[in-house]
Scaffold this motif. Structure first.
Motif, PDB file in Angstrom:
ATOM      1  N   LEU A   1      -8.716 111.642  43.498  1.00  0.00           N
ATOM      2  CA  LEU A   1      -7.644 110.588  43.852  1.00  0.00           C
ATOM      3  C   LEU A   1      -6.531 110.615  42.962  1.00  0.00           C
ATOM      4  CD1 LEU A   1      -7.178 108.136  45.590  1.00  0.00           C
ATOM      5  CD2 LEU A   1      -8.323 106.784  43.902  1.00  0.00           C
ATOM      6  N   GLN A   2      -6.627 110.554  41.590  1.00  0.00           N
ATOM      7  CA  GLN A   2      -5.610 110.780  40.677  1.00  0.00           C
ATOM      8  C   GLN A   2      -4.539 111.840  40.638  1.00  0.00           C
ATOM      9  OE1 GLN A   2      -7.705 109.207  37.046  1.00  0.00           O
ATOM     10  NE2 GLN A   2      -5.589 108.572  36.876  1.00  0.00           N
ATOM     11  N   ALA A   3      -5.187 112.903  41.040  1.00  0.00           N
ATOM     12  CA  ALA A   3      -4.531 114.386  41.116  1.00  0.00           C
ATOM     13  C   ALA A   3      -4.322 114.720  42.501  1.00  0.00           C
ATOM     14  CB  ALA A   3      -5.453 115.616  40.401  1.00  0.00           C
ATOM     15  N   ARG A   4      -4.020 113.486  43.370  1.00  0.00           N
ATOM     16  CA  ARG A   4      -3.760 113.787  44.736  1.00  0.00           C
ATOM     17  C   ARG A   4      -2.617 114.699  45.150  1.00  0.00           C
ATOM     18  NH1 ARG A   4      -3.982 108.248  44.033  1.00  0.00           N
ATOM     19  NH2 ARG A   4      -1.983 107.259  43.959  1.00  0.00           N
TER      20      ARG A   4
ATOM     21  N   LEU B   1      -0.187 103.993  54.256  1.00  0.00           N
ATOM     22  CA  LEU B   1      -0.684 105.204  53.265  1.00  0.00           C
ATOM     23  C   LEU B   1      -0.584 104.692  51.759  1.00  0.00           C
ATOM     24  CD1 LEU B   1      -2.305 107.718  53.636  1.00  0.00           C
ATOM     25  CD2 LEU B   1      -0.200 109.122  53.183  1.00  0.00           C
ATOM     26  N   SER B   2       0.479 104.244  51.385  1.00  0.00           N
ATOM     27  CA  SER B   2       0.674 103.809  50.013  1.00  0.00           C
ATOM     28  C   SER B   2      -0.126 102.517  49.821  1.00  0.00           C
ATOM     29  CB  SER B   2       2.234 103.530  49.566  1.00  0.00           C
ATOM     30  OG  SER B   2       2.453 102.488  50.402  1.00  0.00           O
ATOM     31  N   ILE B   3      -0.289 101.690  50.669  1.00  0.00           N
ATOM     32  CA  ILE B   3      -1.227 100.439  50.456  1.00  0.00           C
ATOM     33  C   ILE B   3      -2.655 100.985  50.410  1.00  0.00           C
ATOM     34  CG2 ILE B   3      -2.031  98.298  51.515  1.00  0.00           C
ATOM     35  CD1 ILE B   3       0.995  97.913  52.584  1.00  0.00           C
ATOM     36  N   LEU B   4      -3.017 101.731  51.124  1.00  0.00           N
ATOM     37  CA  LEU B   4      -4.446 102.122  51.082  1.00  0.00           C
ATOM     38  C   LEU B   4      -4.859 102.942  49.798  1.00  0.00           C
ATOM     39  CD1 LEU B   4      -7.309 102.948  52.933  1.00  0.00           C
ATOM     40  CD2 LEU B   4      -5.818 105.155  53.249  1.00  0.00           C
ATOM     41  N   PHE B   5      -3.611 103.698  49.390  1.00  0.00           N
ATOM     42  CA  PHE B   5      -4.057 104.482  48.101  1.00  0.00           C
ATOM     43  C   PHE B   5      -4.046 103.521  46.878  1.00  0.00           C
ATOM     44  CE2 PHE B   5      -2.959 108.719  50.044  1.00  0.00           C
ATOM     45  CZ  PHE B   5      -4.174 109.448  49.947  1.00  0.00           C
ATOM     46  N   THR B   6      -3.069 102.590  47.137  1.00  0.00           N
ATOM     47  CA  THR B   6      -3.102 101.220  46.062  1.00  0.00           C
ATOM     48  C   THR B   6      -4.221 100.613  45.841  1.00  0.00           C
ATOM     49  OG1 THR B   6      -0.602 101.085  46.343  1.00  0.00           O
ATOM     50  CG2 THR B   6      -1.893  99.301  45.205  1.00  0.00           C
ATOM     51  N   GLY B   7      -4.694 100.293  46.968  1.00  0.00           N
ATOM     52  CA  GLY B   7      -6.279  99.789  47.040  1.00  0.00           C
ATOM     53  C   GLY B   7      -7.329 100.899  46.432  1.00  0.00           C
TER      54      GLY B   7
ATOM     55  N   VAL C   1       3.502  98.061  42.227  1.00  0.00           N
ATOM     56  CA  VAL C   1       3.958  96.638  42.359  1.00  0.00           C
ATOM     57  C   VAL C   1       5.330  96.383  42.078  1.00  0.00           C
ATOM     58  CG1 VAL C   1       3.630  94.232  41.169  1.00  0.00           C
ATOM     59  CG2 VAL C   1       1.411  95.845  41.628  1.00  0.00           C
ATOM     60  N   PHE C   2       5.986  97.269  41.095  1.00  0.00           N
ATOM     61  CA  PHE C   2       7.334  97.207  40.715  1.00  0.00           C
ATOM     62  C   PHE C   2       8.407  97.492  41.985  1.00  0.00           C
ATOM     63  CE2 PHE C   2      11.176  99.233  38.999  1.00  0.00           C
ATOM     64  CZ  PHE C   2      11.812  98.238  38.586  1.00  0.00           C
ATOM     65  N   THR C   3       7.742  98.832  42.618  1.00  0.00           N
ATOM     66  CA  THR C   3       8.505  99.228  44.044  1.00  0.00           C
ATOM     67  C   THR C   3       8.559  98.043  45.113  1.00  0.00           C
ATOM     68  OG1 THR C   3       6.731 100.373  44.833  1.00  0.00           O
ATOM     69  CG2 THR C   3       8.294 101.567  43.324  1.00  0.00           C
ATOM     70  N   LEU C   4       7.508  97.569  45.098  1.00  0.00           N
ATOM     71  CA  LEU C   4       7.356  96.422  46.312  1.00  0.00           C
ATOM     72  C   LEU C   4       7.959  95.177  45.779  1.00  0.00           C
ATOM     73  CD1 LEU C   4       3.514  96.326  47.164  1.00  0.00           C
ATOM     74  CD2 LEU C   4       5.211  97.159  48.645  1.00  0.00           C
ATOM     75  N   TRP C   5       8.257  94.884  44.579  1.00  0.00           N
ATOM     76  CA  TRP C   5       9.063  93.657  44.100  1.00  0.00           C
ATOM     77  C   TRP C   5      10.329  94.139  44.287  1.00  0.00           C
ATOM     78  CZ3 TRP C   5      11.888  93.037  39.151  1.00  0.00           C
ATOM     79  CH2 TRP C   5      12.115  91.707  39.203  1.00  0.00           C
TER      80      TRP C   5
ATOM     81  N   LEU D   1      -9.663 100.095  42.961  1.00  0.00           N
ATOM     82  CA  LEU D   1     -11.065 100.132  42.985  1.00  0.00           C
ATOM     83  C   LEU D   1     -11.627 101.257  41.806  1.00  0.00           C
ATOM     84  CD1 LEU D   1     -12.110 100.109  47.009  1.00  0.00           C
ATOM     85  CD2 LEU D   1     -12.700  98.356  45.102  1.00  0.00           C
ATOM     86  N   ALA D   2     -10.774 102.534  41.653  1.00  0.00           N
ATOM     87  CA  ALA D   2     -11.088 103.370  40.897  1.00  0.00           C
ATOM     88  C   ALA D   2     -10.923 102.633  39.463  1.00  0.00           C
ATOM     89  CB  ALA D   2     -10.160 104.402  40.978  1.00  0.00           C
ATOM     90  N   LEU D   3      -9.853 102.048  39.108  1.00  0.00           N
ATOM     91  CA  LEU D   3      -9.569 101.469  37.759  1.00  0.00           C
ATOM     92  C   LEU D   3     -11.035 100.644  37.554  1.00  0.00           C
ATOM     93  CD1 LEU D   3      -7.827 101.112  35.408  1.00  0.00           C
ATOM     94  CD2 LEU D   3      -6.783  99.344  36.636  1.00  0.00           C
ATOM     95  N   ALA D   4     -11.173  99.765  38.448  1.00  0.00           N
ATOM     96  CA  ALA D   4     -12.330  98.903  38.180  1.00  0.00           C
ATOM     97  C   ALA D   4     -13.672  99.519  37.906  1.00  0.00           C
ATOM     98  CB  ALA D   4     -12.496  97.876  39.208  1.00  0.00           C
ATOM     99  N   TRP D   5     -13.837 100.647  38.723  1.00  0.00           N
ATOM    100  CA  TRP D   5     -15.145 101.496  38.475  1.00  0.00           C
ATOM    101  C   TRP D   5     -15.183 102.191  37.172  1.00  0.00           C
ATOM    102  CZ3 TRP D   5     -16.881 106.565  38.202  1.00  0.00           C
ATOM    103  CH2 TRP D   5     -18.203 106.603  38.475  1.00  0.00           C
TER     104      TRP D   5
END
Length: 150
Positions: free
Chosen positions: A28-31, A118-124, A106-110, A128-132
């Motif tokens: 995911l990180q190396a997508r 697709l970007s919202i999906l990958f952000t989610g 978040v900055f780009t959305l701001w 989740l990956a950060l929490a795990w």
């Protein structure tokens, strides 16, 4: 909290096996790297594939840069016993990279840029990956030299 693992949880070298979800997080990180390799394999449609996911070339280069820690993490998994201190800190490197990617999103959305589904999906998925990475006890044990035959 002390986790107890069965003998099947260890490989032939005595290292705790990495969970399957860890490999998925690295991919995911190396997508962007994965997409880059896929585009290179498909020479006729490679450029259109890259333009589909990265219409802005700046985002593509940013994705390649942010995927470097995950790509290095893939290589480092084979050297856990040889470089235990580097391995022990690499979970934090991956977590900081994910946090940076989330802050950038978040900055780009701001700034008022339109977010694609697709970007919202990958952000989610990144969240989740950060929490795990931060909370999973089995993974924390994999990064502990005492649990890895060291």
């Amino acid at each position: 909290m002390n986790l107890i693992f069965s003998p099947d949880d260890y490989d032939a070298k005595g290292q705790l096996r990495l969970p399957l979800a860890f490999w998925a997080i690295l991919l995911l990180q190396a997508r962007t790297w994965v997409l880059f390799v896929m585009a290179g394999a498909s020479r006729q449609q490679g450029a259109s594939l890259l333009e589909l996911f990265y219409p802005d070339s700046h985002a593509f280069w940013l994705g390649l840069g942010s995927g470097i820690p995950a790509a290095l993490g893939l290589l480092l998994t084979g050297y856990r016993q040889r470089f235990p201190r580097l391995w022990q800190s690499w979970r934090w490197v991956l977590m900081l990279t994910l946090a940076g990617m989330l802050l950038l999103q978040v900055f780009t959305l701001w700034q008022g840029e339109q977010a694609s589904p697709l970007s919202i999906l990958f952000t989610g998925f990144d969240l989740l990956a950060l929490a795990w990475l931060g909370l999973n006890g089995r993974l924390r044990a994999c990064f502990d030299p005492a649990s890895n035959g060291g």
